[in-house]
Design a protein around this motif. Structure first.
Motif, PDB file in Angstrom:
ATOM      1  N   THR A   1      -2.663  15.161   6.121  1.00 22.57           N
ATOM      2  CA  THR A   1      -2.138  13.796   6.097  1.00 22.57           C
ATOM      3  C   THR A   1      -1.310  13.545   4.842  1.00 22.57           C
ATOM      4  O   THR A   1      -0.282  12.868   4.897  1.00 22.57           O
ATOM      5  N   VAL A   2      -1.758  14.073   3.716  1.00 24.93           N
ATOM      6  CA  VAL A   2      -1.027  13.881   2.458  1.00 24.93           C
ATOM      7  C   VAL A   2       0.380  14.459   2.557  1.00 24.93           C
ATOM      8  O   VAL A   2       1.342  13.900   2.020  1.00 24.93           O
TER       9      VAL A   2
ATOM     10  N   THR B   1       2.417  14.365   4.879  1.00 30.57           N
ATOM     11  CA  THR B   1       3.349  13.505   5.608  1.00 30.57           C
ATOM     12  C   THR B   1       3.766  12.267   4.811  1.00 30.57           C
ATOM     13  O   THR B   1       4.602  11.498   5.277  1.00 30.57           O
ATOM     14  N   SER B   2       3.204  12.068   3.630  1.00 32.26           N
ATOM     15  CA  SER B   2       3.507  10.877   2.845  1.00 32.26           C
ATOM     16  C   SER B   2       4.847  11.012   2.130  1.00 32.26           C
ATOM     17  O   SER B   2       5.323  12.114   1.846  1.00 32.26           O
ATOM     18  N   ASP B   3       5.474   9.868   1.848  1.00 28.01           N
ATOM     19  CA  ASP B   3       6.753   9.861   1.134  1.00 28.01           C
ATOM     20  C   ASP B   3       6.597  10.409  -0.283  1.00 28.01           C
ATOM     21  O   ASP B   3       7.503  11.056  -0.812  1.00 28.01           O
TER      22      ASP B   3
ATOM     23  N   GLU C   1      -2.476   7.637   1.100  1.00 29.99           N
ATOM     24  CA  GLU C   1      -1.132   7.086   0.969  1.00 29.99           C
ATOM     25  C   GLU C   1      -0.635   7.121  -0.471  1.00 29.99           C
ATOM     26  O   GLU C   1       0.557   7.328  -0.724  1.00 29.99           O
TER      27      GLU C   1
END
Length: 361
Positions: A179-180, A182-184, A148
């Motif tokens: 996954t990274v 998809t982070s803001d 995150e």
């Protein structure tokens, strides 16, 4: 600092402060807590952005930070009995924690301080060149990393020249890149810092290339090890004699590696009795290639002294067709295998009791 860098820095500070505040479950430092830092020996005050005056000892600050030492010896403080150092742009609690750690000279028992102010302490230790505190902050932030916040921590690490922390961020991004993405923070990075995005993508590409190269080298070494065993077993079978196909049945010899010799013996048995077309038979072609490879690595001075079949004929073929591409390939493979066998012998590695993987089926 130009406008894009200022925007990135501001966004980073806001994001990380929120994240630290959410994770921190400690009681905020009170303004009066700073009065206990230096006791009666305080001869300097650290002034924060909010106007708080934190007492400190100038000799300790100077010994811990070359930047603070220059500030203490500056013209503004020259000749004054009470010296003032301004540390602006950081929260009061972070500055108070920074001064407290400088006086303690260690980050021990500082888990709560790190949990709340680790990001700001990294910046302060970088600006004021406190190397031991910077290393401690890097270590703590690395242990706290997750997908995150890893992009934000990476930006902070690069701004503070924290290479060790940046490397750990790169490793985490490589481990869970999907996954990274998809982070803001990643979306903000794509829109505002293309150079950092390019650095991350380059690291991912280089890491994948290194991993493929490592896997290829391991497979290559495994193949060389199997071929080395095969060459040793061939000499053992035909020179010393082994089981049913030894040249002299009266000679008794204890096989040093029966599990490695057995597959080779079965191939030789098949080769001697095969009634089909040996040029198309996979087993015959395999033993033929092993005999040819042996001749490329054979250390016998005279080929007539070698007991392995066809060694002399293959040597003559190599000499006659030395310029041919196919023969050069065998000679190169032979040299590599000979080098591998020599290094293995020097290292005195024990030959593992495992099959040769010659594919008997």
């Amino acid at each position: 600092m130009n406008a894009p860098e200022t925007q990135l820095w501001s966004h980073l500070i806001r994001t990380m402060t929120k994240l630290f505040a959410r994770r921190a479950q400690v009681v905020p430092q009170s303004a009066s807590a700073g009065n206990e830092l230096a006791g009666d020996g305080a001869d300097t005050y650290v002034l924060t952005s909010a106007g708080q005056r934190i007492p400190a000892r100038s000799n300790i600050l100077a010994s811990m930070s070359p930047v603070l030492e220059r500030k203490l010896n500056s013209r503004k403080n020259h000749g004054r009995s009470e010296k003032v150092i301004r540390i602006l742009g950081a929260p009061n609690d972070a500055v108070l924690a920074f001064v407290a750690l400088l006086h303690a000279g260690s980050d021990k028992e500082g888990e709560e301080i790190m949990r709340k102010n680790g990001m700001h302490l990294l910046v302060l230790s970088h600006v004021y060149q406190v190397k031991w505190l910077k290393r401690a902050c890097e270590k703590w932030l690395a242990s706290w990393l997750n997908v995150e916040v890893v992009v934000d921590v990476l930006k902070l690490a690069r701004l503070c020249d924290a290479d060790w922390l940046a490397f750990h961020c790169f490793k985490l991004i490589h481990k869970d890149y999907t996954t990274v993405q998809t982070s803001d923070a990643w979306l903000f990075l794509q829109n505002n810092d293309p150079w950092l995005e390019l650095s991350i993508l380059q690291f991912l590409h280089d890491s994948d290339t290194r991993e493929k190269e490592i896997r290829r080298n391991k497979e290559e070494q495994k193949t060389y090890q199997q071929l080395s065993e095969a060459m040793i077993c061939l000499e053992h079978i035909f020179k010393e004699g082994c089981t049913d196909i030894k040249p002299d049945r009266r000679q008794k010899s204890c096989c040093p590696s029966s599990s490695s010799c057995q597959p080779l013996q079965l191939l030789l048995h098949h080769f001697s009795k095969c009634n089909g077309d040996r040029s198309t038979c996979s087993r015959c072609r395999r033993i033929w290639e092993l005999l040819k490879l042996h001749s490329a690595v054979c250390m016998a001075q005279d080929s007539t002294d070698c007991k392995v079949p066809l060694c002399r004929q293959f040597r003559y073929r190599f000499q006659k067709l030395e310029g041919k591409l196919e023969e050069r390939k065998w000679m190169i493979l032979g040299k590599k295998l000979a080098s591998n066998m020599a290094f293995s012998s020097l290292a005195k590695r024990k030959m593992p009791e495992c099959g040769l993987g010659l594919g008997l089926g």
